[in-house]
Write a protein that holds these residues in place. Structure first.
Motif, PDB file in Angstrom:
ATOM      1  N   ILE A  79       0.837  -1.207   0.000  1.00  0.00           N
ATOM      2  CA  ILE A  79       0.000   0.000   0.000  1.00  0.00           C
ATOM      3  C   ILE A  79       0.867   1.251   0.000  1.00  0.00           C
ATOM      4  CG2 ILE A  79      -1.752   1.274   1.284  1.00  0.00           C
ATOM      5  CD1 ILE A  79      -2.648  -1.399   2.475  1.00  0.00           C
ATOM      6  N   GLY A  80       1.924   1.216   0.741  1.00  0.00           N
ATOM      7  CA  GLY A  80       2.811   2.373   0.879  1.00  0.00           C
ATOM      8  C   GLY A  80       3.692   2.174   2.098  1.00  0.00           C
ATOM      9  N   ASN A  81       4.316   3.233   2.549  1.00  0.00           N
ATOM     10  CA  ASN A  81       5.203   3.152   3.696  1.00  0.00           C
ATOM     11  C   ASN A  81       4.631   3.928   4.878  1.00  0.00           C
ATOM     12  OD1 ASN A  81       7.134   1.583   2.377  1.00  0.00           O
ATOM     13  ND2 ASN A  81       8.162   3.394   1.543  1.00  0.00           N
ATOM     14  N   ILE A  82       5.121   3.616   6.063  1.00  0.00           N
ATOM     15  CA  ILE A  82       4.754   4.343   7.270  1.00  0.00           C
ATOM     16  C   ILE A  82       6.017   4.943   7.873  1.00  0.00           C
ATOM     17  CG2 ILE A  82       2.701   2.961   7.755  1.00  0.00           C
ATOM     18  CD1 ILE A  82       4.288   1.309   9.697  1.00  0.00           C
ATOM     19  N   PRO A  83       5.877   6.058   8.602  1.00  0.00           N
ATOM     20  CA  PRO A  83       7.072   6.705   9.178  1.00  0.00           C
ATOM     21  C   PRO A  83       7.806   5.785  10.144  1.00  0.00           C
ATOM     22  CG  PRO A  83       5.152   8.160   9.272  1.00  0.00           C
ATOM     23  CD  PRO A  83       4.650   6.812   8.870  1.00  0.00           C
ATOM     24  N   HIS A  84       9.080   5.992  10.240  1.00  0.00           N
ATOM     25  CA  HIS A  84       9.904   5.157  11.104  1.00  0.00           C
ATOM     26  C   HIS A  84       9.505   5.293  12.568  1.00  0.00           C
ATOM     27  CE1 HIS A  84      13.556   4.048  13.429  1.00  0.00           C
ATOM     28  NE2 HIS A  84      13.665   3.109  12.504  1.00  0.00           N
ATOM     29  N   HIS A  85       9.020   6.481  12.953  1.00  0.00           N
ATOM     30  CA  HIS A  85       8.698   6.664  14.375  1.00  0.00           C
ATOM     31  C   HIS A  85       7.498   5.808  14.796  1.00  0.00           C
ATOM     32  CE1 HIS A  85       5.032   9.138  13.983  1.00  0.00           C
ATOM     33  NE2 HIS A  85       5.614   9.689  12.924  1.00  0.00           N
ATOM     34  N   THR A 206      17.245  -9.495   4.418  1.00  0.00           N
ATOM     35  CA  THR A 206      18.479  -8.711   4.544  1.00  0.00           C
ATOM     36  C   THR A 206      18.243  -7.615   5.576  1.00  0.00           C
ATOM     37  OG1 THR A 206      20.166  -7.512   3.265  1.00  0.00           O
ATOM     38  CG2 THR A 206      17.864  -7.058   2.734  1.00  0.00           C
ATOM     39  N   PRO A 207      19.284  -7.057   6.192  1.00  0.00           N
ATOM     40  CA  PRO A 207      19.062  -5.952   7.137  1.00  0.00           C
ATOM     41  C   PRO A 207      18.280  -4.821   6.478  1.00  0.00           C
ATOM     42  CG  PRO A 207      21.312  -6.735   7.290  1.00  0.00           C
ATOM     43  CD  PRO A 207      20.701  -7.442   6.120  1.00  0.00           C
ATOM     44  N   ILE A 208      17.353  -4.231   7.196  1.00  0.00           N
ATOM     45  CA  ILE A 208      16.517  -3.179   6.632  1.00  0.00           C
ATOM     46  C   ILE A 208      17.361  -1.986   6.192  1.00  0.00           C
ATOM     47  CG2 ILE A 208      16.045  -2.019   8.835  1.00  0.00           C
ATOM     48  CD1 ILE A 208      13.123  -1.699   7.798  1.00  0.00           C
ATOM     49  N   GLU A 209      18.511  -1.809   6.831  1.00  0.00           N
ATOM     50  CA  GLU A 209      19.407  -0.721   6.423  1.00  0.00           C
ATOM     51  C   GLU A 209      19.866  -0.893   4.981  1.00  0.00           C
ATOM     52  OE1 GLU A 209      19.379  -1.085  10.785  1.00  0.00           O
ATOM     53  OE2 GLU A 209      19.760  -2.501   9.154  1.00  0.00           O
ATOM     54  N   THR A 210      19.947  -2.151   4.512  1.00  0.00           N
ATOM     55  CA  THR A 210      20.342  -2.407   3.129  1.00  0.00           C
ATOM     56  C   THR A 210      19.325  -1.809   2.168  1.00  0.00           C
ATOM     57  OG1 THR A 210      21.310  -4.508   3.834  1.00  0.00           O
ATOM     58  CG2 THR A 210      20.998  -4.191   1.470  1.00  0.00           C
ATOM     59  N   VAL A 211      18.041  -1.989   2.457  1.00  0.00           N
ATOM     60  CA  VAL A 211      16.987  -1.455   1.593  1.00  0.00           C
ATOM     61  C   VAL A 211      17.030   0.063   1.583  1.00  0.00           C
ATOM     62  CG1 VAL A 211      14.485  -1.345   1.237  1.00  0.00           C
ATOM     63  CG2 VAL A 211      15.548  -3.474   1.988  1.00  0.00           C
ATOM     64  N   TRP A 212      17.211   0.681   2.743  1.00  0.00           N
ATOM     65  CA  TRP A 212      17.299   2.144   2.795  1.00  0.00           C
ATOM     66  C   TRP A 212      18.503   2.637   2.005  1.00  0.00           C
ATOM     67  CZ3 TRP A 212      16.697   1.940   8.815  1.00  0.00           C
ATOM     68  CH2 TRP A 212      15.348   1.695   9.131  1.00  0.00           C
ATOM     69  N   GLU A 213      19.635   1.965   2.175  1.00  0.00           N
ATOM     70  CA  GLU A 213      20.849   2.367   1.467  1.00  0.00           C
ATOM     71  C   GLU A 213      20.675   2.215  -0.037  1.00  0.00           C
ATOM     72  OE1 GLU A 213      24.707   3.851   1.207  1.00  0.00           O
ATOM     73  OE2 GLU A 213      23.575   3.531   3.048  1.00  0.00           O
ATOM     74  N   THR A 214      20.054   1.132  -0.447  1.00  0.00           N
ATOM     75  CA  THR A 214      19.892   0.837  -1.866  1.00  0.00           C
ATOM     76  C   THR A 214      19.022   1.876  -2.568  1.00  0.00           C
ATOM     77  OG1 THR A 214      20.147  -1.528  -1.477  1.00  0.00           O
ATOM     78  CG2 THR A 214      19.054  -0.894  -3.513  1.00  0.00           C
ATOM     79  N   HIS A 215      18.048   2.441  -1.842  1.00  0.00           N
ATOM     80  CA  HIS A 215      17.110   3.375  -2.466  1.00  0.00           C
ATOM     81  C   HIS A 215      17.507   4.833  -2.314  1.00  0.00           C
ATOM     82  CE1 HIS A 215      14.660  -0.292  -2.474  1.00  0.00           C
ATOM     83  NE2 HIS A 215      14.048   0.250  -3.499  1.00  0.00           N
ATOM     84  N   GLY A 216      18.746   5.067  -1.960  1.00  0.00           N
ATOM     85  CA  GLY A 216      19.269   6.423  -2.030  1.00  0.00           C
ATOM     86  C   GLY A 216      19.301   7.165  -0.709  1.00  0.00           C
ATOM     87  N   GLN A 218      17.802   9.878   0.365  1.00  0.00           N
ATOM     88  CA  GLN A 218      16.539  10.305   0.960  1.00  0.00           C
ATOM     89  C   GLN A 218      15.867   9.162   1.713  1.00  0.00           C
ATOM     90  OE1 GLN A 218      14.136  12.062  -2.115  1.00  0.00           O
ATOM     91  NE2 GLN A 218      15.259  14.013  -2.048  1.00  0.00           N
ATOM     92  N   ALA A 219      15.869   7.967   1.099  1.00  0.00           N
ATOM     93  CA  ALA A 219      15.276   6.801   1.759  1.00  0.00           C
ATOM     94  C   ALA A 219      16.040   6.465   3.031  1.00  0.00           C
ATOM     95  CB  ALA A 219      15.281   5.608   0.821  1.00  0.00           C
ATOM     96  N   LYS A 220      17.356   6.601   2.971  1.00  0.00           N
ATOM     97  CA  LYS A 220      18.174   6.309   4.156  1.00  0.00           C
ATOM     98  C   LYS A 220      17.899   7.305   5.270  1.00  0.00           C
ATOM     99  CE  LYS A 220      22.932   5.385   5.561  1.00  0.00           C
ATOM    100  NZ  LYS A 220      24.352   5.317   5.128  1.00  0.00           N
ATOM    101  N   GLN A 221      17.605   8.551   4.870  1.00  0.00           N
ATOM    102  CA  GLN A 221      17.341   9.585   5.860  1.00  0.00           C
ATOM    103  C   GLN A 221      15.947   9.408   6.479  1.00  0.00           C
ATOM    104  OE1 GLN A 221      17.624  13.543   4.308  1.00  0.00           O
ATOM    105  NE2 GLN A 221      17.343  14.522   6.303  1.00  0.00           N
ATOM    106  N   ARG A 222      14.943   9.090   5.647  1.00  0.00           N
ATOM    107  CA  ARG A 222      13.576   8.939   6.160  1.00  0.00           C
ATOM    108  C   ARG A 222      13.407   7.636   6.942  1.00  0.00           C
ATOM    109  NH1 ARG A 222      12.070  10.709   0.809  1.00  0.00           N
ATOM    110  NH2 ARG A 222      11.586   8.530   0.314  1.00  0.00           N
ATOM    111  N   GLN A 223      14.065   6.576   6.484  1.00  0.00           N
ATOM    112  CA  GLN A 223      14.002   5.263   7.149  1.00  0.00           C
ATOM    113  C   GLN A 223      12.552   4.772   7.316  1.00  0.00           C
ATOM    114  OE1 GLN A 223      16.271   5.359  10.800  1.00  0.00           O
ATOM    115  NE2 GLN A 223      18.221   5.425   9.730  1.00  0.00           N
ATOM    116  N   GLU A 224      11.754   4.929   6.280  1.00  0.00           N
ATOM    117  CA  GLU A 224      10.374   4.457   6.334  1.00  0.00           C
ATOM    118  C   GLU A 224      10.335   2.930   6.249  1.00  0.00           C
ATOM    119  OE1 GLU A 224       7.931   8.146   4.280  1.00  0.00           O
ATOM    120  OE2 GLU A 224       8.697   6.528   3.019  1.00  0.00           O
TER     121      GLU A 224
END
Length: 401
Positions: A79-85, A206-216, A218-224
């Motif tokens: 459906i989409g993403n939710i905020p990391h908090h 895989t560690p979720i950090e890998t997905v954030w890193e892979t998507h650039g 902004q994705a790494k900063q938002r960590q959704e």
């Protein structure tokens, strides 16, 4: 009675071609009436077994069915993403037993790459049970681009511990002319999971950090995160958390069991309509039996006349026709039951491969079998006119030259 039985067997043997056609028609009608509900029950049981380890699913607001299909079964678009908090709040909340983040978006050869944490491997059917996901080889991931793969991924891609592979953007396998450097960075297999029969068998974890890193950046900063798999210390905590999440505007909480219950209601409605169609199919089979009995009745008139001349009564002749019909229908129903089990087993295996989780073996219940057994009295009723007609055959008319 014995005379009628052996005469019926000889008559069926002499009409072997017509017998085979009628038996096959009855068998196909029987199998048609049973296969769809049997496979539907396999899918229902298989889906429930595959998702029973997950208590509560927290995702972006939208369709609960889509949330379950995408996040737990990897069969739909998230459906989409939710905020990391939101994830962090769930993780730190009092009474939380486990909060597992999930991030989707990439694939390897059509298998979903699932970003998560090592808490994923600590999920259990109940607190006292061992972890549901067990390593067959290797160890859990520790660093970015480490990967623990499901048994089906390892088998299909011929991967072993220490093997490397490159993922691709998107949820489906596709040929990309250009990929950014992060997507081209290889993953290293650190572990292979034991088969569970569930959707994780076809996942790359895989560690979720890998997905954030892979998507650039902004994705790494938002960590959704795409979803959170949540479990509380007790059942009351799960319901309290679900109410709190659903009261917010940032996410929704979904009970997989409720989604399956709703899907089951829809499935039952479809099965009710199919049951009506099955009765129609069985009725057509009964008419086929009636036509076969009528045709054989014309052919057996001389035999019946001979039996009457030898002293056989009208009751014996009547019984002869019903015995032939009964033997034919019983053979057809038994063959149909065997055919339904075979088709359901093969179809269930193929469908399970398609859906990504193992389906239970087909189970023929008495309620389903009774649909097919209904064809026996229907066939006998269809044979009554011919049986009554046979009792009126005149020996003089058919035996005199």
């Amino acid at each position: 009675m014995r005379l009628a039985f052996w005469t019926a067997l000889r008559s069926l043997r002499h009409r072997l071609g017509a017998l085979l056609i009628t038996v096959l028609a009855v068998a196909l009608a029987t199998a048609t009436a049973l296969v769809v509900p049997m496979v539907s029950r396999q899918v229902e049981r298989g889906a429930q077994d595959a998702a029973q380890v997950f208590d509560l699913l927290v995702t972006a607001r939208g369709s609960g069915t889509q949330a379950v299909m995408s996040t737990l079964f990897y069969l739909d678009v998230p459906i989409g993403n939710i905020p990391h908090h939101v994830y962090q709040t769930l993780k730190d909340a009092p009474g939380t037993r486990r909060a597992v983040p999930i991030a989707l978006g990439d694939n390897f050869a059509g298998f979903p790459i699932v970003g998560t944490s090592t808490a994923f491997f600590d999920q259990r059917l109940k607190p006292s049970a061992p972890p549901y996901f067990q390593l067959a080889q290797g160890q859990l991931f520790k660093a970015e681009h480490d990967a623990v793969i499901g048994a089906r991924v390892a088998r299909a891609a011929s991967l072993q511990v220490g093997s490397t592979f490159v993922g691709a953007h998107g949820l489906e396998a596709a040929q990309h002319e250009e990929e950014d450097a992060e997507h081209l960075k290889p993953y290293r297999v650190t572990g292979i999971l034991a088969p569970t029969g569930g959707p994780v068998d076809r996942a790359v974890l895989t560690p979720i950090e890998t997905v954030w890193e892979t998507h650039g950046p902004q994705a790494k900063q938002r960590q959704e995160v795409t979803a959170v798999l949540y479990s509380a210390e007790n059942l009351a905590g799960i319901y309290t958390t679900a109410q709190r999440v659903n009261a917010s505007k940032e996410a929704m909480a979904v009970f997989p069991g409720q989604v399956f219950a709703q899907a089951r209601e829809t499935l039952l409605q479809g099965q009710a309509a199919y049951a009506g169609l099955s009765v129609l199919v069985l009725g057509i089979a009964a008419l086929t039996v009636a036509l076969s009995v009528y045709t054989s009745g014309l052919e057996r008139q001389r035999t019946v006349a001979l039996l009457r001349a030898m002293g056989a009564g009208r009751g014996t002749v009547f019984t002869l026709v019903l015995l032939e019909t009964g033997l034919t229908v019983v053979l057809g129903v038994l063959l149909g039951l065997a055919l339904a089990l075979l088709v359901s087993n093969v179809g269930g295996n193929l469908l399970g491969e398609r859906l990504g989780f193992t389906l239970a073996p087909p189970h023929l219940t008495w309620a389903l079998a009774s649909r097919a057994l209904l064809l026996i009295p229907l066939g006998l009723v269809a044979a009554l006119p011919t049986a009554f007609q046979a009792t009126r055959v005149s020996p003089l008319k058919h035996l005199t030259p």
